[in-house]
Scaffold this active site. Structure first.
Site, PDB file in Angstrom:
ATOM      1  N   GLY A   1       0.760  -1.225  -0.087  1.00 61.54           N
ATOM      2  CA  GLY A   1      -0.116  -0.034  -0.075  1.00 61.54           C
ATOM      3  C   GLY A   1       0.908   1.303   0.041  1.00 61.54           C
TER       4      GLY A   1
ATOM      5  N   TYR B   1      -1.601 -17.596  -3.636  1.00 58.97           N
ATOM      6  CA  TYR B   1      -2.608 -16.706  -3.761  1.00 58.97           C
ATOM      7  C   TYR B   1      -4.279 -17.224  -3.937  1.00 58.97           C
ATOM      8  CZ  TYR B   1      -5.463 -12.716  -5.539  1.00 58.97           C
ATOM      9  OH  TYR B   1      -6.167 -11.521  -5.800  1.00 58.97           O
TER      10      TYR B   1
HETATM   11  N1  LIG Z   1      -6.895  -5.417  -8.609  1.00 61.29           N
HETATM   12  C1  LIG Z   1      -7.518  -6.545  -9.128  1.00 61.29           C
HETATM   13  O1  LIG Z   1      -7.471  -6.707 -10.199  1.00 61.29           O
HETATM   14  C2  LIG Z   1      -8.031  -7.476  -8.297  1.00 61.29           C
HETATM   15  C3  LIG Z   1      -8.558  -8.780  -8.683  1.00 61.29           C
HETATM   16  C4  LIG Z   1      -8.892  -9.566  -7.926  1.00 61.29           C
HETATM   17  C5  LIG Z   1      -9.027  -9.498  -6.539  1.00 61.29           C
HETATM   18  N2  LIG Z   1      -8.322  -8.447  -6.000  1.00 61.29           N
HETATM   19  C6  LIG Z   1      -8.478  -8.346  -4.474  1.00 61.29           C
HETATM   20  O2  LIG Z   1      -8.799  -6.989  -4.280  1.00 61.29           O
HETATM   21  C7  LIG Z   1      -7.918  -6.731  -2.874  1.00 61.29           C
HETATM   22  C8  LIG Z   1      -7.288  -5.607  -3.012  1.00 61.29           C
HETATM   23  O3  LIG Z   1      -6.743  -5.566  -4.417  1.00 61.29           O
HETATM   24  P1  LIG Z   1      -5.608  -4.500  -4.799  1.00 61.29           P
HETATM   25  O4  LIG Z   1      -5.474  -4.515  -6.324  1.00 61.29           O
HETATM   26  O5  LIG Z   1      -6.108  -3.152  -4.291  1.00 61.29           O
HETATM   27  O6  LIG Z   1      -4.122  -4.687  -4.152  1.00 61.29           O
HETATM   28  P2  LIG Z   1      -3.049  -3.692  -3.482  1.00 61.29           P
HETATM   29  O7  LIG Z   1      -1.878  -4.590  -3.235  1.00 61.29           O
HETATM   30  O8  LIG Z   1      -3.210  -2.320  -4.162  1.00 61.29           O
HETATM   31  O9  LIG Z   1      -3.971  -3.617  -1.878  1.00 61.29           O
HETATM   32  C9  LIG Z   1      -3.735  -4.526  -1.137  1.00 61.29           C
HETATM   33  C10 LIG Z   1      -3.376  -3.843   0.411  1.00 61.29           C
HETATM   34  O10 LIG Z   1      -3.600  -4.724   1.270  1.00 61.29           O
HETATM   35  C11 LIG Z   1      -2.437  -4.264   2.201  1.00 61.29           C
HETATM   36  N3  LIG Z   1      -2.164  -5.416   2.911  1.00 61.29           N
HETATM   37  C12 LIG Z   1      -1.570  -6.772   2.428  1.00 61.29           C
HETATM   38  N4  LIG Z   1      -1.518  -7.495   3.608  1.00 61.29           N
HETATM   39  C13 LIG Z   1      -1.997  -6.909   4.754  1.00 61.29           C
HETATM   40  C14 LIG Z   1      -1.970  -7.367   6.071  1.00 61.29           C
HETATM   41  N5  LIG Z   1      -1.473  -8.581   6.712  1.00 61.29           N
HETATM   42  N6  LIG Z   1      -2.348  -6.526   7.054  1.00 61.29           N
HETATM   43  C15 LIG Z   1      -2.739  -5.203   6.607  1.00 61.29           C
HETATM   44  N7  LIG Z   1      -2.723  -4.844   5.313  1.00 61.29           N
HETATM   45  C16 LIG Z   1      -2.330  -5.566   4.395  1.00 61.29           C
HETATM   46  C17 LIG Z   1      -1.408  -3.881   1.269  1.00 61.29           C
HETATM   47  O11 LIG Z   1      -0.490  -3.142   1.942  1.00 61.29           O
HETATM   48  C18 LIG Z   1      -2.173  -2.791   0.102  1.00 61.29           C
HETATM   49  O12 LIG Z   1      -2.282  -1.689   0.750  1.00 61.29           O
HETATM   50  C19 LIG Z   1      -7.353  -7.777  -2.718  1.00 61.29           C
HETATM   51  O13 LIG Z   1      -7.947  -8.719  -1.696  1.00 61.29           O
HETATM   52  C20 LIG Z   1      -7.090  -8.603  -3.891  1.00 61.29           C
HETATM   53  O14 LIG Z   1      -7.046 -10.087  -3.752  1.00 61.29           O
HETATM   54  C21 LIG Z   1      -8.054  -7.359  -6.716  1.00 61.29           C
END
Ligand SMILES: NC(=O)c1ccc[n+]([C@@H]2O[C@H](COP(=O)([O-])OP(=O)(O)OC[C@H]3O[C@@H](n4cnc5c(N)ncnc54)[C@H](O)[C@@H]3O)[C@@H](O)[C@H]2O)c1
Length: 318
Positions: A36, A150
């Protein structure tokens, strides 16, 4: 409502925080900043309806610390490593964010009898043998391949969410998100939209894994956030696909980007990574039926603000 959201400083999380605040809610965001960025929420500094806590959602004292900040009406669990580049670098943290962190967030929801939503993924379908993917398809996942940290973490997150619903009657929702893009993705995120855009804007060859005939379906982040907001207030307990069904090969996608940016960067072909899905397209009939939701933003329309964001980021780096 008073909302707790993990992964608040990430790409989707930060857009969801903006939307929740716009809708008049009070939001506590939590993030450990493993991927993040404070910058994604910098515009909210001084907003009294928003607090950002730096903490790992897997920590032993997470539930007690967060419970002190309650009560919450809505608990949203987005924290996870999300791009292949990140989860391959942090496989254990990825498994923990799907397991321990999901359980922690569920426990907080249970204490306050709050609604709970978890962001799962189309990766639950693995390299799908059914096309397009409907929620009733159980998937074709390699449980021990490099991507399994994942895929299996999210399958576990779905399973424990259903178990809390069945055992405790918790009001849960599961979003199966397909490829989403937009401003606030990281330049070095590794996923194809930021990769192609940053390479094209820098005049570098576009890295194409495989022969480019594999397909993806790209959903603009505002559409996705709208789908999440509808889902979190719905009574649908089983998973719902959220994504844009407009399927496109990566070769055509690369051409669109080149045309849009007026560049002719060559393509640089590399072998397809292990277990990389060859086709990906959501069936969103259920989302239409139970949420009245369908994406509205077309690819060119969504790419415009995304390109602008990446141009700004690249200029700031120079
Ligand atoms: N972006 C996509 O296309 C997509 C597709 C499918 C699913 N998702 C899901 O949507 C969610 C958000 O994805 P995104 O693309 O914004 O990813 P991202 O990496 O931008 O955001 C994830 C956030 O979670 C935080 N994080 C990770 N582990 C943590 C922990 N243990 N404690 C606290 N914070 C933690 C990270 O620092 C980050 O800010 C995720 O669950 C991801 O699996 C996203």
């Amino acid at each position: 409502m008073q909302v707790l959201i993990s992964g608040a400083a990430g790409f989707i999380g930060s857009h969801l925080v903006d939307r929740l605040l716009r809708d008049g809610h009070t939001v506590v965001g939590v993030d450990n900043f493993i991927t993040g960025d404070w910058g994604n929420l910098a515009h909210l500094s001084g907003v009294k309806e928003f607090a950002l806590i730096e903490m790992d959602a897997t920590a032993n004292d997470f539930v007690s610390r967060m419970t002190e900040l309650g009560p919450f009406d809505l608990v949203l669990h987005l924290a996870s490593l999300a791009s292949p580049k990140d989860y391959l670098a942090y496989p254990l943290e990825t498994l923990e964010s799907g397991s321990t962190a999901t359980r922690n967030m569920l426990e907080i929801a249970l204490r306050y009898e709050a609604r709970f939503l978890v962001t799962s993924t189309s990766e639950c379908y693995g390299d799908p043998l059914e096309h397009p993917q409907t929620e009733t398809y159980w998937g074709n996942v390699n449980p021990i391949g490099p991507r399994s940290c994942y895929d299996e973490s999210k399958r576990y997150a779905e399973a424990i969410t259903m178990a809390y619903h069945r055992k405790h009657g918790l009001r849960t929702n599961i979003a199966r998100i397909f490829n989403t893009y937009g401003p606030r993705m990281k330049l070095n995120d590794g996923r194809v939209v930021p990769a192609f855009l940053s390479q094209a804007l820098e005049g570098q060859p576009l890295t194409m894994y495989g022969d480019g005939t594999q397909t993806r379906s790209f959903c603009y982040v505002d559409d996705l956030v709208d789908g999440l907001c509808r889902l979190m207030m719905s009574e649908e307990r089983e998973p719902v696909n959220l994504g844009n069904p407009q399927e496109i090969t990566l070769l055509v996608f690369a051409e669109r980007i080149q045309r849009m940016l007026g560049t002719e960067c060559p393509l640089e072909f590399h072998p397809l990574p292990t277990d990389d899905p060859t086709r990906r397209q959501p069936d969103i009939a259920k989302a239409k039926r139970v949420l009245g939701w369908a994406p509205k933003v077309g690819l060119e329309e969504g790419l415009a603000p995304t390109v602008e964001y990446f141009q700004g980021k690249l200029a700031a780096r120079r």
